[in-house]
Design an enzyme around this catalytic site. Structure first.
Site, short mmCIF file in Angstrom:
data_model
loop_
_atom_site.label_atom_id
_atom_site.label_comp_id
_atom_site.label_asym_id
_atom_site.label_seq_id
_atom_site.Cartn_x
_atom_site.Cartn_y
_atom_site.Cartn_z
N GLY A 46 0.80 -1.23 0.00
CA GLY A 46 0.00 0.00 0.00
C GLY A 46 0.82 1.26 0.00
N CYS A 48 1.66 3.08 2.45
CA CYS A 48 2.65 3.14 3.54
C CYS A 48 4.01 2.63 3.05
CB CYS A 48 2.15 2.30 4.69
SG CYS A 48 3.30 2.19 6.05
N LYS A 57 10.79 7.52 5.61
CA LYS A 57 11.68 7.33 6.77
C LYS A 57 13.07 6.90 6.33
CE LYS A 57 8.51 8.78 8.27
NZ LYS A 57 7.11 8.99 7.85
N GLY A 183 1.73 22.56 5.65
CA GLY A 183 2.62 22.38 6.82
C GLY A 183 2.10 21.30 7.74
N TYR A 185 2.15 16.94 8.61
CA TYR A 185 3.33 16.13 8.87
C TYR A 185 4.04 15.69 7.59
CZ TYR A 185 1.33 11.44 8.00
OH TYR A 185 0.80 10.32 7.43
N ALA A 270 1.40 19.18 -0.61
CA ALA A 270 1.10 18.22 0.47
C ALA A 270 -0.07 18.77 1.27
CB ALA A 270 2.33 18.02 1.35
N GLY A 272 -2.98 17.20 2.09
CA GLY A 272 -3.90 16.21 2.65
C GLY A 272 -4.25 15.10 1.69
N ARG A 273 -5.05 14.18 2.19
CA ARG A 273 -5.40 12.99 1.41
C ARG A 273 -6.90 12.75 1.50
NH1 ARG A 273 -1.14 10.04 0.03
NH2 ARG A 273 -2.33 8.13 -0.06
N HIS A 445 19.39 3.85 33.49
CA HIS A 445 20.14 5.11 33.44
C HIS A 445 21.47 4.88 32.75
CE1 HIS A 445 21.61 9.00 34.68
NE2 HIS A 445 22.73 8.41 35.09
P1 FAD Z 1 -3.20 2.13 1.89
O1 FAD Z 1 -1.87 1.97 2.45
O2 FAD Z 1 -3.54 3.39 1.18
O3 FAD Z 1 -3.44 0.88 0.93
C1 FAD Z 1 -4.58 0.76 0.16
C2 FAD Z 1 -4.28 -0.15 -0.99
O4 FAD Z 1 -5.50 -0.41 -1.69
C3 FAD Z 1 -3.33 0.47 -2.01
O5 FAD Z 1 -2.27 -0.42 -2.25
C4 FAD Z 1 -4.19 0.66 -3.25
O6 FAD Z 1 -3.46 0.44 -4.45
C5 FAD Z 1 -5.25 -0.41 -3.07
N1 FAD Z 1 -6.53 -0.12 -3.72
C6 FAD Z 1 -7.24 1.02 -3.68
N2 FAD Z 1 -8.39 0.88 -4.36
C7 FAD Z 1 -8.40 -0.39 -4.83
C8 FAD Z 1 -9.33 -1.14 -5.60
N3 FAD Z 1 -10.50 -0.61 -5.97
N4 FAD Z 1 -9.02 -2.40 -5.93
C9 FAD Z 1 -7.84 -2.97 -5.54
N5 FAD Z 1 -6.93 -2.30 -4.81
C10 FAD Z 1 -7.22 -1.03 -4.44
N6 FAD Z 1 1.47 6.49 8.57
C11 FAD Z 1 2.13 6.13 9.69
O7 FAD Z 1 1.55 5.46 10.55
N7 FAD Z 1 3.45 6.48 9.89
C12 FAD Z 1 4.12 7.23 8.98
O8 FAD Z 1 5.31 7.53 9.19
C13 FAD Z 1 3.47 7.62 7.79
N8 FAD Z 1 4.12 8.33 6.86
C14 FAD Z 1 3.49 8.65 5.69
C15 FAD Z 1 4.18 9.38 4.74
C16 FAD Z 1 3.57 9.72 3.55
C17 FAD Z 1 4.34 10.51 2.51
C18 FAD Z 1 2.22 9.31 3.31
C19 FAD Z 1 1.54 9.65 2.01
C20 FAD Z 1 1.52 8.60 4.25
C21 FAD Z 1 2.14 8.26 5.47
N9 FAD Z 1 1.47 7.55 6.46
C22 FAD Z 1 2.11 7.21 7.61
C23 FAD Z 1 0.03 7.17 6.32
C24 FAD Z 1 -0.09 5.71 5.94
O9 FAD Z 1 0.60 5.50 4.74
C25 FAD Z 1 -1.55 5.34 5.78
O10 FAD Z 1 -2.28 5.68 6.93
C26 FAD Z 1 -1.69 3.84 5.56
O11 FAD Z 1 -1.00 3.46 4.38
C27 FAD Z 1 -3.15 3.44 5.43
O12 FAD Z 1 -3.22 2.07 5.23
P2 FAD Z 1 -4.45 1.41 4.45
O13 FAD Z 1 -4.21 -0.04 4.47
O14 FAD Z 1 -5.72 1.94 4.98
O15 FAD Z 1 -4.36 1.97 2.96
#
Ligand code: FAD
Length: 472
Positions: A46, A48, A57, A183, A185, A270, A272-273, A445
């Protein structure tokens, strides 16, 4: 499962292989479920793993090495100016991602989870159609929606090749002048990466402060360090216009009501999402979303359609990988008939800035908004031996507790390794610890972990290393 046909049947369909989906698939398979996982990308893991937590990271670690080498000068160690081989850095970062995504594929295979590459879309309450895969559809008894989120684009009219965090993480180049819009994370972390690699970074933020979710006192420490690393941070500002200018951009910024034009070589957006819920045929499954596009679920992860569950970035709560993974386990366990619920008291949050910020449980500003009284104890790192030995005394730990019961309600930290230290605080909240539990626990410590114990002492009015207020 009907083998050989284009439409399959399965007990559990998981859509999306992020930290929500792949964890749910593995947990459910371990509990004896027959699981099909549909993922549209070639790589598993995904956002992440592919374009979020992990590559960001990895780059932050690289920049920290350079920073550490620089600051070692005052310890009498000089390494000279670091030289950057962008190709090698990119290769290393990609190898980290590839290694981990390959690992997930192996874990799924070992558990017998069938992975279908393709895009799933509900065509009824018990079936999805799949585009782009060898299988045209799947019929399911239960389904877990884990489709995650995607990047918010600038409004229409900005159809220029600007960077999102995903592009920035591919490290195409190190622009001399980089504008970071947002601004939060992600903007902060990416801005610090590029500043560390040599870009002059300007940040534009709509709100009067950075990192809106965190308490201001934690953010203040990072703002101070950003002031040294960024060229400028423009608060209460917004991008009004972006025009291509040569190989870069001319950007009009509204800065506190006054419009200014500035030139940049690249712009990173950047802002939001948004959840991937508008493109998966939810209506065909009988589901709707709330006004933020999120799917409402109960504490089992169950949606309004009882055999369909949703986890991760598509449901309310902080959009974080570890929250998605916890929800994944709960949903898989509930589907397997186990008594399980997302009843966690605290979801930690970390910002991998320099120094790092982390918090868990209640924040001071949430308590204030809710009118909830708090006892707050703070311990500055400048009073901590280990912080001195590391040459990193900027920051503090604060502990927030209930004034009547001394129950620990929240912890905030800013300083080195806050990302690691917050786990102890989260466990303490989860276990219902009081201030006394924390302050009688022996911490090794000299370590940074002592700061949590010391902050608990401060909250209890028993601090050894902080002087009591002078009597008047
Ligand atoms: P996602 O990781 O978004 O995975 C969803 C998957 O579903 C994707 O692979 C996508 O291709 C697939 N998908 C979507 N629609 C379909 C469909 N219709 N059919 C088949 N597949 C599909 N979180 C942290 O906890 N720590 C961090 O340090 C951190 N850093 C981040 C840095 C950045 C730059 C970004 C953008 C995000 C960061 N996050 C971090 C947030 C984290 O990535 C997300 O919260 C996390 O990935 C959510 O997991 P998820 O499984 O819900 O979805």
């Amino acid at each position: 499962m009907v083998m050989g046909s284009l439409r399959q049947e399965t007990e559990l369909l998981v859509i999306g292989a992020g930290p929500g989906g792949y964890v749910a698939a593995i947990r459910a398979a371990d509990l004896g479920r027959e699981v099909v996982l549909v993922e549209e990308r070639e790589q598993l893991g995904g956002v992440c793993l592919i374009e979020g937590c992990i590559p960001s990271k990895a780059l932050i670690s690289a920049v920290e090495v350079a920073d550490a080498a620089k600051s070692a000068e005052r310890m009498g160690l000089s390494f000279g100016e670091p030289s950057l081989d962008l190709f090698k850095l990119r290769q290393w970062k990609d190898s980290v991602v590839d290694g981990l995504t390959g690992g997930i594929r192996g874990l799924l295979k070992r558990r017998g989870v069938e992975v279908i590459q393709g895009r799933a879309r509900f065509d009824g309450p018990t079936s999805v159609a799949i585009d782009g895969g060898g299988v045209s559809g799947v019929e399911f008894k239960n389904c877990i929606i884990a489709t995650g989120s995607r990047i918010n684009q600038l409004p229409p009219g900005y159809d220029l090749p600007l960077w999102s965090s995903a592009e920035a993480l591919t490290l195409p180049e190190v622009p001399e002048r980089l504008l970071v819009v947002g601004g939060g994370y992600i903007g902060m972390e990416m801005g610090l990466v590029y500043a560390g690699l040599g870009s002059q970074v300007t940040m534009v933020e709509l709100f009067p402060r950075l990192l809106m979710g965190a308490d201001q006192d934690l953010v203040d420490v990072v703002v101070k360090s950003c002031a040294e690393k960024f060229k400028a941070v423009l608060l209460e500002s917004k991008v009004v216009k972006v025009d291509q200018a040569g190989s870069g951009y001319s950007v009009t910024i509204d800065y506190k009501g006054e419009q200014k034009k500035k030139e940049f070589d690249q712009v990173l957006v950047a802002i939001g999402r948004r959840p991937n819920t508008d493109n998966i045929g939810l209506d065909k499954a009988g589901l709707t979303t709330n006004d933020q596009g999120l799917i409402e679920v109960n504490n089992e992860g169950r949606t309004a359609v009882p055999h369909i569950f949703a986890i991760g970035d598509v449901v309310p709560g902080p959009a974080l990988a570890h929250k998605a993974s916890r929800e994944a386990k709960v949903a898989a366990e509930v589907i397997s008939g186990l008594p399980s619920a997302f009843d966690n008291r605290a979801v930690p949050a970390v910002v991998f800035t320099h120094p790092e910020i982390a918090w868990t449980g209640i924040t001071e500003h949430e308590a204030k908004e809710a009118g909830r009284p708090l006892t707050v104890g703070k311990f500055p790192l400048r009073a901590l031996g280990r912080a001195w030995t590391m040459g990193q005394t900027e920051g503090f730990v604060k502990v927030m507790s209930d004034p009547e019961t001394n129950l620990l309600l929240g912890v905030g930290m800013v300083g080195p390794h806050a990302s690691e230290l917050i786990a102890e605080a989260t466990l303490a909240i989860e276990m219902g610890a009081t201030l006394e539990d924390l302050l009688v626990t022996i911490h090794p410590h000299p370590t940074l972990s002592e700061a949590l114990m010391e902050a608990a002492e401060a909250a209890a009015g028993e601090s050894v290393h902080i002087n009591p207020p002078r009597e008047k």
